[in-house]
Scaffold this active site. Sequence first.
Site, short mmCIF file in Angstrom:
data_model
loop_
_atom_site.label_atom_id
_atom_site.label_comp_id
_atom_site.label_asym_id
_atom_site.label_seq_id
_atom_site.Cartn_x
_atom_site.Cartn_y
_atom_site.Cartn_z
N ARG A 1 89.58 60.56 -17.82
CA ARG A 1 90.01 59.76 -18.96
C ARG A 1 89.73 60.45 -20.29
O ARG A 1 90.33 60.10 -21.30
CB ARG A 1 89.33 58.38 -18.93
CG ARG A 1 89.97 57.42 -17.93
CD ARG A 1 89.19 56.14 -17.79
NE ARG A 1 88.03 56.30 -16.91
CZ ARG A 1 87.28 55.29 -16.49
NH1 ARG A 1 87.57 54.06 -16.86
NH2 ARG A 1 86.26 55.51 -15.70
N GLY B 1 89.16 44.33 -17.12
CA GLY B 1 89.41 43.55 -18.33
C GLY B 1 90.82 43.74 -18.85
O GLY B 1 91.51 42.77 -19.18
N LYS C 1 100.14 46.63 -25.85
CA LYS C 1 98.75 46.26 -26.12
C LYS C 1 98.08 47.35 -26.93
O LYS C 1 98.57 48.47 -27.05
CB LYS C 1 97.99 46.04 -24.81
CG LYS C 1 97.76 47.31 -24.00
CD LYS C 1 97.07 47.04 -22.70
CE LYS C 1 96.80 48.34 -21.96
NZ LYS C 1 96.23 48.14 -20.63
N ASP D 1 99.29 50.67 -12.09
CA ASP D 1 98.50 51.55 -12.95
C ASP D 1 97.81 52.59 -12.08
O ASP D 1 97.83 52.49 -10.85
CB ASP D 1 97.47 50.73 -13.73
CG ASP D 1 97.06 51.38 -15.05
OD1 ASP D 1 97.47 52.54 -15.30
OD2 ASP D 1 96.34 50.74 -15.84
N GLU E 1 67.20 66.53 -7.89
CA GLU E 1 67.89 67.76 -7.49
C GLU E 1 68.65 67.55 -6.17
O GLU E 1 68.25 66.75 -5.33
CB GLU E 1 66.90 68.91 -7.33
CG GLU E 1 66.49 69.55 -8.63
CD GLU E 1 65.73 70.85 -8.42
OE1 GLU E 1 65.90 71.48 -7.34
OE2 GLU E 1 64.97 71.23 -9.32
#
Length: 320
Positions: free
Chosen positions: A97, A228, A195, A221, A40
Amino acid sequence: MIRETVVFALSSSVELANEIVNFLGLPMGKISVKHFADGEILVEPEETVRERSVYIIQSTCAPVTERLMEVLIAIDACKRASAHEINVVMPYFGYARQDRKAKPRQPITAKLVANLLESAGADRLITIDLHASQIQGFFDIPIDDLTAVPMLGQYFKSKRFDPENVVVVSPDHGGTTRARRLGDILGAPIAIIDKRRPKPNVCEAMNIIGEVEGKTCIVVDDMCDTAGSLVAGCKILAEHGAKEIYAAVSHGIFSKTAVELIEDSPIKEMVTTNTIPLTEEKRAKSTKIKQLSVAYMLAKTIESIQTHSPVSAVYELFND
């Protein structure tokens, strides 16, 4: 600076918040953040916020859910203590995302977080480079989605590359707007890495759209998580004859073995901002990561809000 302003730093962004208050000429607000043994969280302002403009500074980086709960509890505490307005400065907006249903039964957590912040009592959100600009539409409160691209552009301009031999590269089709903006700042053309991503954090680079042979490539980006995808893209640039490869991201998450992957990659320099703090362990492992501070940009944004000036004027700071 207007005196009723108070800036609080929660646990993930103390160093950044200290830089911000130094630019503003304000003392750091006193606030206590405690985590109990069972997980908590208790957040308590240790000074009055009654009728004051409160700014809560916290990136929702790892551990993301704990950071988010700290923000929500801090908002609730300030609301119940009669703050005049509560502004959340979230340089890195976690859960962004998941901004749409890409397949059946998926959540849209970016919208969920927007609802949570509003329900808790936030009056405004200030963030930097949302994963998708459309997330602004998930909010019914004012949101300032700043961008670090002018700052990154100023940094690369200082390197005085030959503009004839520079190309800005988008790591996918979705990032072309960002790449075009940096390309306009540098007076450089853009290229795109074609990609596909079979699953999260896994990327298969396919081809290059544009000319990169013999060029200095700057891959831009919004974030770098496990690295990766970024490294795969940079390797295909090297295979296509790129002379030098730089990478620039707004948010350096650097999860798992990201730092090691970057060190072993064709990337010459990895430029990011301090929206997410870089741990000492990661600093020790890296010779390629360069962090730029967003503190001045955020301080001038806070100043603009408090003085009722256009926030867009902040970008003029990086025109030189």
